[in-house]
Design an enzyme around this catalytic site. Structure first.
Site, PDB file in Angstrom:
ATOM      1  N   HIS A   1       0.817  -1.223   0.000  1.00 23.57           N
ATOM      2  CA  HIS A   1       0.000   0.000   0.000  1.00 23.57           C
ATOM      3  C   HIS A   1       0.848   1.269   0.000  1.00 23.57           C
ATOM      4  O   HIS A   1       0.369   2.334  -0.372  1.00 23.57           O
ATOM      5  CB  HIS A   1      -0.902   0.039   1.239  1.00 23.57           C
ATOM      6  CG  HIS A   1      -1.878  -1.083   1.316  1.00 23.57           C
ATOM      7  ND1 HIS A   1      -1.826  -2.048   2.296  1.00 23.57           N
ATOM      8  CD2 HIS A   1      -2.922  -1.411   0.533  1.00 23.57           C
ATOM      9  CE1 HIS A   1      -2.800  -2.912   2.113  1.00 23.57           C
ATOM     10  NE2 HIS A   1      -3.485  -2.558   1.052  1.00 23.57           N
TER      11      HIS A   1
ATOM     12  N   GLU B   1      -3.359   3.064   1.612  1.00 22.60           N
ATOM     13  CA  GLU B   1      -2.770   3.554   0.359  1.00 22.60           C
ATOM     14  C   GLU B   1      -3.011   5.039   0.191  1.00 22.60           C
ATOM     15  O   GLU B   1      -2.110   5.799  -0.195  1.00 22.60           O
ATOM     16  CB  GLU B   1      -3.352   2.788  -0.837  1.00 22.60           C
ATOM     17  CG  GLU B   1      -2.763   3.256  -2.167  1.00 22.60           C
ATOM     18  CD  GLU B   1      -3.480   2.692  -3.380  1.00 22.60           C
ATOM     19  OE1 GLU B   1      -3.734   3.459  -4.327  1.00 22.60           O
ATOM     20  OE2 GLU B   1      -3.780   1.475  -3.389  1.00 22.60           O
TER      21      GLU B   1
ATOM     22  N   ASN C   1     -10.437  -3.405  -2.253  1.00 25.32           N
ATOM     23  CA  ASN C   1     -10.760  -3.843  -3.612  1.00 25.32           C
ATOM     24  C   ASN C   1     -11.772  -4.986  -3.604  1.00 25.32           C
ATOM     25  O   ASN C   1     -12.596  -5.099  -4.503  1.00 25.32           O
ATOM     26  CB  ASN C   1      -9.485  -4.221  -4.385  1.00 25.32           C
ATOM     27  CG  ASN C   1      -8.869  -5.525  -3.934  1.00 25.32           C
ATOM     28  OD1 ASN C   1      -9.210  -6.602  -4.430  1.00 25.32           O
ATOM     29  ND2 ASN C   1      -7.939  -5.460  -3.000  1.00 25.32           N
TER      30      ASN C   1
ATOM     31  N   SER D   1     -10.327  -5.598   3.042  1.00 27.88           N
ATOM     32  CA  SER D   1      -9.801  -5.360   1.702  1.00 27.88           C
ATOM     33  C   SER D   1     -10.714  -4.436   0.910  1.00 27.88           C
ATOM     34  O   SER D   1     -11.843  -4.786   0.571  1.00 27.88           O
ATOM     35  CB  SER D   1      -9.639  -6.692   0.961  1.00 27.88           C
ATOM     36  OG  SER D   1      -9.384  -6.486  -0.411  1.00 27.88           O
TER      37      SER D   1
END
Length: 287
Positions: A76, A128, A224, A222
């Site tokens: 990240h 991130e 994504n 997560s």
């Protein structure tokens, strides 16, 4: 005909695989090893690494207690100041930041030094995004919705550079960029969404639209995987979000003819294979 179809893009992306491989390589070499935050958002992998002697630095306050060790920066990425703090201690920095994320760091660093305002489209609490913001040298905003954009005010002649979290939904990104273009004259929009993310989301949407049931595998934290679930749920009402095989509700598949499976970028192949085999067995039993 009954079938279980696995998305070709399911599982580790390039950046995640690279980071995980780097940690396992260090673990084999031995010594004191830390990762700054969990290397990926997957409990199975993190627990396995813990068993091999890899510890996790949970926050900045713990940095000062680490010395004479190797510290691995996860995929990240982290803010610039984390590197500075680590360099002050007697640590060996191993940078496993995804190259695509590194590119965003360089982009915001350059454009903010040129006096441009940075707008990061993504989840403000995601590591991130926190890392990306930490490479901005001036004004930087993080937005994730139209409502967030309404709160921003730009002066006449202000230059704006837009980037995105690599795992952000491409359609939402384009929509927010279009709104900003109507408000700001001098704007540069850099689509920093990873190609693997776009492919994964596009394939998931297509697979979900033609399946009676959909299984999305990935860690609860997560980002994504959460987006994959939302995309699949919009196309297929019977969509399950699971972390491992133990979460799978096989009884929900008894009356379906087709099952689609996809997985987030932090999901190991071993877990994907276990889920695929279990679904295949269930479908054949009901055939």
């Amino acid at each position: 005909m009954k079938e279980v179809k696995l998305a070709e893009s399911a599982g580790f992306c390039f950046g995640v695989k690279r980071a995980v491989d780097m940690v396992y390589k260090e673990a084999e070499a031995g010594g004191r090893i830390y990762t700054y935050g969990p290397i990926i958002h997957n409990e199975e992998v993190v627990n396995d690494l813990k068993a091999k002697g890899v510890s996790v630095i949970k926050n900045e306050d713990e940095l000062d207690n680490v010395s004479d060790a190797a510290v691995i920066i996860r995929s990240h990425g982290v803010p610039r100041e984390i590197y500075t703090r680590l360099e002050k201690n007697n640590v060996r920095i191993i940078d496993a930041t995804c190259p695509f994320v590194k590119k965003i760091h360089r982009t915001v660093d350059k454009h903010s030094l040129d006096g441009e305002t940075i707008v990061i489209i993504g989840n403000p609490d995601h590591p991130e995004v926190i890392g990306i913001k930490g490479w901005c040298n001036g004004t930087a905003y993080v937005v994730s919705s139209k409502k967030d954009l309404e709160k921003l005010h730009f002066s006449d002649g202000e230059k704006v550079c837009i980037v995105a979290q690599t795992t952000y939904n491409i359609n939402n990104f384009e929509e927010l960029v279009e709104i900003l273009r109507k408000r700001v004259y001098d704007i540069i929009a850099v689509n920093t969404i990873c190609n693997a993310t776009e492919e994964r989301q596009t394939e998931a949407k297509s697979l979900a639209s033609e399946s009676d049931a959909m299984i999305v595998i990935g860690g609860r934290q997560s980002s994504n995987t959460q987006k994959l679930y939302q995309i699949c749920k919009n196309e297929c009402e019977c969509t399950q979000y699971i972390q491992t095989l133990s979460d799978l509700k096989l009884e929900d598949l008894e009356s379906v003819r087709s099952v689609g499976i996809t997985a987030g970028a932090s999901t190991p192949n071993k877990i994907i294979e276990e889920v695929w085999q279990a679904c295949q067995k269930k479908i054949l039993q009901n055939y």
